[in-house]
Design an enzyme around this catalytic site. Structure first.
Site, mmCIF file in Angstrom:
data_model
loop_
_atom_site.group_PDB
_atom_site.id
_atom_site.type_symbol
_atom_site.label_atom_id
_atom_site.label_comp_id
_atom_site.label_asym_id
_atom_site.label_seq_id
_atom_site.Cartn_x
_atom_site.Cartn_y
_atom_site.Cartn_z
ATOM 1 N N ASN A 9 -64.546 -35.331 41.660
ATOM 2 C CA ASN A 9 -64.520 -34.113 40.836
ATOM 3 C C ASN A 9 -64.112 -34.423 39.396
ATOM 4 O O ASN A 9 -63.261 -33.760 38.810
ATOM 5 C CB ASN A 9 -63.574 -33.075 41.444
ATOM 6 C CG ASN A 9 -63.755 -31.698 40.820
ATOM 7 O OD1 ASN A 9 -64.805 -31.388 40.260
ATOM 8 N ND2 ASN A 9 -62.742 -30.862 40.910
ATOM 9 N N GLU A 34 -69.778 -37.028 41.716
ATOM 10 C CA GLU A 34 -69.401 -35.980 40.765
ATOM 11 C C GLU A 34 -68.487 -36.548 39.681
ATOM 12 O O GLU A 34 -67.389 -36.056 39.432
ATOM 13 C CB GLU A 34 -68.739 -34.798 41.481
ATOM 14 C CG GLU A 34 -68.881 -33.506 40.704
ATOM 15 C CD GLU A 34 -68.459 -32.278 41.507
ATOM 16 O OE1 GLU A 34 -68.510 -31.179 40.941
ATOM 17 O OE2 GLU A 34 -68.095 -32.419 42.683
ATOM 18 N N TYR A 140 -74.992 -37.933 45.859
ATOM 19 C CA TYR A 140 -74.323 -36.647 45.690
ATOM 20 C C TYR A 140 -75.403 -35.582 45.825
ATOM 21 O O TYR A 140 -76.127 -35.276 44.873
ATOM 22 C CB TYR A 140 -73.626 -36.570 44.329
ATOM 23 C CG TYR A 140 -73.041 -35.216 44.002
ATOM 24 C CD1 TYR A 140 -72.334 -34.487 44.947
ATOM 25 C CD2 TYR A 140 -73.196 -34.660 42.732
ATOM 26 C CE1 TYR A 140 -71.802 -33.253 44.650
ATOM 27 C CE2 TYR A 140 -72.658 -33.425 42.419
ATOM 28 C CZ TYR A 140 -71.965 -32.724 43.380
ATOM 29 O OH TYR A 140 -71.430 -31.483 43.088
ATOM 30 N N ASP A 181 -71.305 -37.282 49.279
ATOM 31 C CA ASP A 181 -71.169 -35.840 49.478
ATOM 32 C C ASP A 181 -72.541 -35.288 49.848
ATOM 33 O O ASP A 181 -73.406 -35.123 48.990
ATOM 34 C CB ASP A 181 -70.633 -35.192 48.198
ATOM 35 C CG ASP A 181 -70.370 -33.707 48.353
ATOM 36 O OD1 ASP A 181 -70.681 -33.157 49.426
ATOM 37 O OD2 ASP A 181 -69.873 -33.092 47.395
ATOM 38 N N HIS A 305 -61.927 -32.852 47.308
ATOM 39 C CA HIS A 305 -62.407 -33.630 48.447
ATOM 40 C C HIS A 305 -61.393 -34.719 48.757
ATOM 41 O O HIS A 305 -60.537 -35.055 47.930
ATOM 42 C CB HIS A 305 -63.759 -34.282 48.140
ATOM 43 C CG HIS A 305 -64.882 -33.307 47.951
ATOM 44 N ND1 HIS A 305 -65.951 -33.209 48.814
ATOM 45 C CD2 HIS A 305 -65.120 -32.386 46.979
ATOM 46 C CE1 HIS A 305 -66.789 -32.292 48.397
ATOM 47 N NE2 HIS A 305 -66.298 -31.763 47.276
ATOM 48 N N CYS A 562 -53.233 -10.871 48.690
ATOM 49 C CA CYS A 562 -52.056 -11.566 49.214
ATOM 50 C C CYS A 562 -51.892 -12.909 48.502
ATOM 51 O O CYS A 562 -52.866 -13.615 48.234
ATOM 52 C CB CYS A 562 -52.199 -11.768 50.720
ATOM 53 S SG CYS A 562 -50.826 -12.639 51.484
#
Length: 586
Positions: A9, A34, A140, A181, A305, A562
Site C-alpha cells: 500500500n 501497490e 497485482y 494480490d 494487507h 458506534c
C-alpha cells in the site's frame, strides 16, 4: 529457498528503512504490490538497495497508482526479467515466446499492461532432480468497482491473460509460481462474512479461480469426507481443476479466519474481520515435490494487507549478470549523462491562431500526469498571462521581481487602525459627543505631564479618536485614558518618577462585563461546534461522527455510528448497528 509476497500500500511508507524491512523477511525473493510510485518519483534509496537487485513495473497512465516490484537477493539474481504479461513492454511490440494464444487485440493488450500490474523473473534452481528453471509471476490484479462495469470486464480480461501466460510458461518446461494480490476470496472460509452463501460461487472471479486451481471445491471435499472417511487435515487433493495449487490451503486446508486484508478505516483488523485475497499459487509438480510450507504473517503491520511466505526445498543459482530490466541500469541511477529533454515537459505549440484551451487538448503530455499537472504545464502562470510576468492590480502585466532582490516600495500608512471583529456584531448606539474641557483642567496640566502618549498620538494621526474614560488609580482627577498606555488590561501613568511606583487601572465599558468574560459566551452563540455524540444503544459508549464522502444525494451529510471496530455480528466486542443522522438544524 524462501519467497514472500506483500501488498505494501505504497512503497514510500518505508522511507529510509526499506533495507531493514526486506532483511526482516530473510527471504530470497520478495514481491511487493501497490507500490504507488511512477518512474519520475522513484528515488535511488528505494530502487537501489544494498544486497538486492530490483525490478519495477510502473503505471503508465496514472500517477500514485498500482505498480509492482520484485526484490531479489544478489544470491538469487534472475537470468531474465520482463515487465507485464503480454511481452509488448519488453520486446518493443514484437510477440515473444511463451505467451500462448492471446485472444485480445493489440489495443486491449496495451491497456492490460498499461497499469503496471505484473513483473516476471526467471530463475535457475537446483532441485533433487537436477537444475531446473522457475518463473515467478508477481501480479497485482485489478479491483472490480461495482459502480464501473468496464472495470469488471477489465478484471476478467486480466485474469484470462494471467492464466494464458502462466500456462504457456508451464508448457515451455519451467516451474511457475503466481503470487500477489489476486483481489478475490476463493471460498467462504476465506471471507469473514459472505453476503449470499448460496450464490457465493457464482462470482466470476471465483469461477476463474476454480478453473485455475487444482483441487475439489469445498462442497465436494465435504461429501468425500463423509462418504470415504477422508481426513480433512490431510494434504491430498482430489484430482480435478486446473494446473496450479493454493499453497496455503495445501498445508492448512481447514484453518478458519486466516485473512490477509482488512479495512483499516473501520478498525477491522482489531477484530480480524477481513478476507484472504493474497496468495502463492504454484504449479502442481512444484507444490507436491518442492514446497515445504506456506503461511500468512498477520503480525506484520504497516499496510492493510499482511505478507504471505512460502518455503521450498531447493536452492537458487544466481545469474552472473542482472537482466536489462534491473533498476540499476536505469540512466538516472547508473550515473550516465542524460539528455536535457528528459527533464522537460513538451509544451503546447505557440501558434497565434490557436487558443490556450485548444493547445491544452492537442498537446500530448506524459500519461502519468494528473489533470492539475497538465494544466500547470500547459499554462504555468495563468490563461492570458505569459510566463515570467505577473498581473498587477490594474490588470496590466508587470515584470516579476527576482526572489533574491527586494524592491523598495513606499508603504502608505493605513487610513484607519485595524478594528476588532466584535465591532461588526455590536449594535450601533447613539453617538456620544466628547465633553469639552474646562479651564481648570487645561491649566492643571504641567510641562512634565504629556498631554498624550505615543499610542494616542498614533491614533490621532491615523484618523482615530482617543477615549476620555476615567482611570481608576492615584491622581485619577488629573489623568484620562489618553494619558496612559495599555499593557494587557493594566495602565501605567506617564509623568511619574520610577520611585513613585506604577499605577494600574482596569478598563470597563459601560453596560458590559469585562472582555474576557464576554467573549467565550459571545462566540458560542455565533460559532456552534459539532453536536454532542449520543451513546450507542448496545454498549452505552459515545459514538463517533462520520461524513458521507460517496457521491450521491447524501454526500456531505454527517452521521453517528458506534465507535468500536467493525466485526462480525456475533462478536460482542465489535461495532453494533447503531446509526443516526445529524439533524441539519443542529
Amino acid at each position: 529457498m524462501k519467497i514472500v509476497t506483500w501488498n505494501i500500500n505504497g512503497i514510500r511508507t518505508f522511507k529510509n528503512a526499506i533495507k531493514t524491512n526486506l532483511d526482516s523477511f530473510d527471504a530470497d525473493i520478495i514481491c511487493v504490490q501497490e507500490t504507488k510510485v511512477t518512474r519520475d518519483l522513484l528515488d535511488e534509496r528505494t530502487a537501489i538497495v544494498e544486497g538486492y537487485n530490483s525490478y519495477f513495473s510502473f503505471s503508465k497512465g496514472r500517477s500514485g497508482y498500482s505498480g509492482v516490484a520484485t526484490f531479489c537477493k544478489d544470491s538469487a539474481t534472475p537470468f531474465a526479467a520482463e515487465e507485464g504479461l503480454t511481452g509488448l513492454l519488453t520486446n518493443n511490440g514484437e510477440a515473444g515466446r511463451c505467451y500462448g494464444d492471446q485472444e485480445f487485440s493489440v489495443e486491449e493488450l496495451q491497456l492490460l499492461d498499461n497499469e503496471g500490474r505484473a513483473v516476471i523473473t526467471h530463475h535457475q534452481i537446483t532441485a533433487p532432480d537436477g537444475p531446473q528453471t522457475l518463473a515467478v509471476v508477481n501480479v497485482y490484479c485489478p479491483r472490480a468497482d461495482p459502480e464501473k462495469p468496464e472495470r469488471k470486464l477489465f478484471k476478467l480480461q486480466f485474469y484470462q491473460l494471467l492464466q494464458t501466460r502462466a500456462e504457456a510458461l508451464l508448457v515451455s518446461g519451467s516451474h511457475v509460481i503466481v503470487l500477489g494480490d489476486i483481489n478475490t476470496s476463493h471460498r467462504p472460509i476465506d471471507h469473514c462474512d459472505p453476503d449470499d452463501i448460496e450464490h457465493f460461487e457464482d462470482n466470476p472471479g471465483r469461477k476463474w479461480l476454480n478453473g485455475l486451481l487444482f483441487g475439489a471445491t469445498e462442497e465436494e471435499e465435504e461429501e468425500e469426507d463423509v462418504d470415504q472417511g477422508h481426513d480433512p487435515n490431510s494434504q491430498q487433493l482430489a484430482v480435478c481443476g486446473g494446473k496450479f495449487v493454493d499453497t496455503f490451503r495445501l498445508f492448512h486446508p481447514s484453518r478458519p479466519q486466516a485473512f490477509t486484508c482488512w479495512n483499516t478505516m473501520t478498525g477491522a483488523r482489531q477484530t480480524n474481520y477481513g478476507t484472504r485475497i493474497d496468495y502463492i499459487f504454484a504449479s502442481r509438480p512444484l507444490a507436491e515435490t518442492l514446497f515445504l510450507g506456506a503461511d500468512i504473517m498477520p503480525e506484520v503491520e504497516g499496510s492493510d494487507h499482511c505478507p504471505v511466505w512460502g518455503h521450498l526445498s531447493c536452492e537458487v543459482r544466481p545469474s552472473a549478470r542482472c537482466p536489462p530490466l534491473c533498476t540499476s541500469y536505469l540512466p538516472e541511477f547508473a550515473g550516465k549523462q542524460q539528455k536535457l529533454s528528459r527533464f522537460l515537459v513538451k509544451m503546447a505549440d505557440q501558434r497565434p491562431h490557436m487558443t490556450n484551451s485548444k493547445k491544452a487538448k492537442e498537446t500530448p503530455l506524459p500519461g502519468s500526469q494528473e489533470k492539475e499537472e497538465v494544466r500547470e504545464n500547459v499554462n504555468p502562470v495563468g490563461l492570458g498571462v505569459s510566463a515570467g510576468r505577473k498581473r498587477g492590480l490594474d490588470g496590466v502585466p508587470e515584470l516579476s521581481t527576482p526572489k533574491g532582490k527586494k524592491s523598495r516600495v513606499a508603504k502608505a500608512a493605513p487610513a484607519k487602525p485595524q478594528g476588532s471583529l466584535l465591532a461588526f456584531f455590536k449594535p450601533k448606539g447613539p453617538a456620544v459627543e466628547p465633553r469639552p474641557k474646562t479651564s481648570d483642567e487645561l491649566t492643571d496640566r504641567t510641562d512634565d505631564t504629556p498631554t498624550e502618549v505615543n499610542g494616542s498620538l498614533a491614533n490621532r494621526h491615523a484618523g482615530g479618536t482617543s477615549s476620555s474614560l476615567p482611570v481608576c488609580g492615584p491622581d485619577m482627577n488629573k489623568h484620562t485614558v489618553s494619558d496612559v498606555s495599555d499593557f494587557n488590561g493594566t495602565a501605567e501613568v506617564k509623568g511619574q518618577e520610577p520611585d513613585e511606583g506604577r499605577a494600574k487601572a482596569t478598563f470597563l465599558e459601560e453596560g458590559e462585563d469585562s472582555k474576557k468574560g464576554a467573549c467565550p459566551g459571545f462566540w458560542k452563540t455565533v460559532l456552534r461546534g459539532p453536536p454532542p455524540p449520543p451513546p450507542c444503544k448496545a454498549h452505552g459508549e459515545p459514538c463517533v461522527l462520520r461524513t458521507v464522502k460517496k457521491a450521491g444525494p447524501t454526500m456531505g451529510r454527517q452521521f453517528f455510528v458506534c465507535a468500536r471496530p467493525q466485526g462480525h455480528a456475533s462478536n460482542p466486542q465489535a461495532r453494533c448497528n447503531f446509526f443516526a443522522w445529524v439533524d441539519k438544524g443542529k
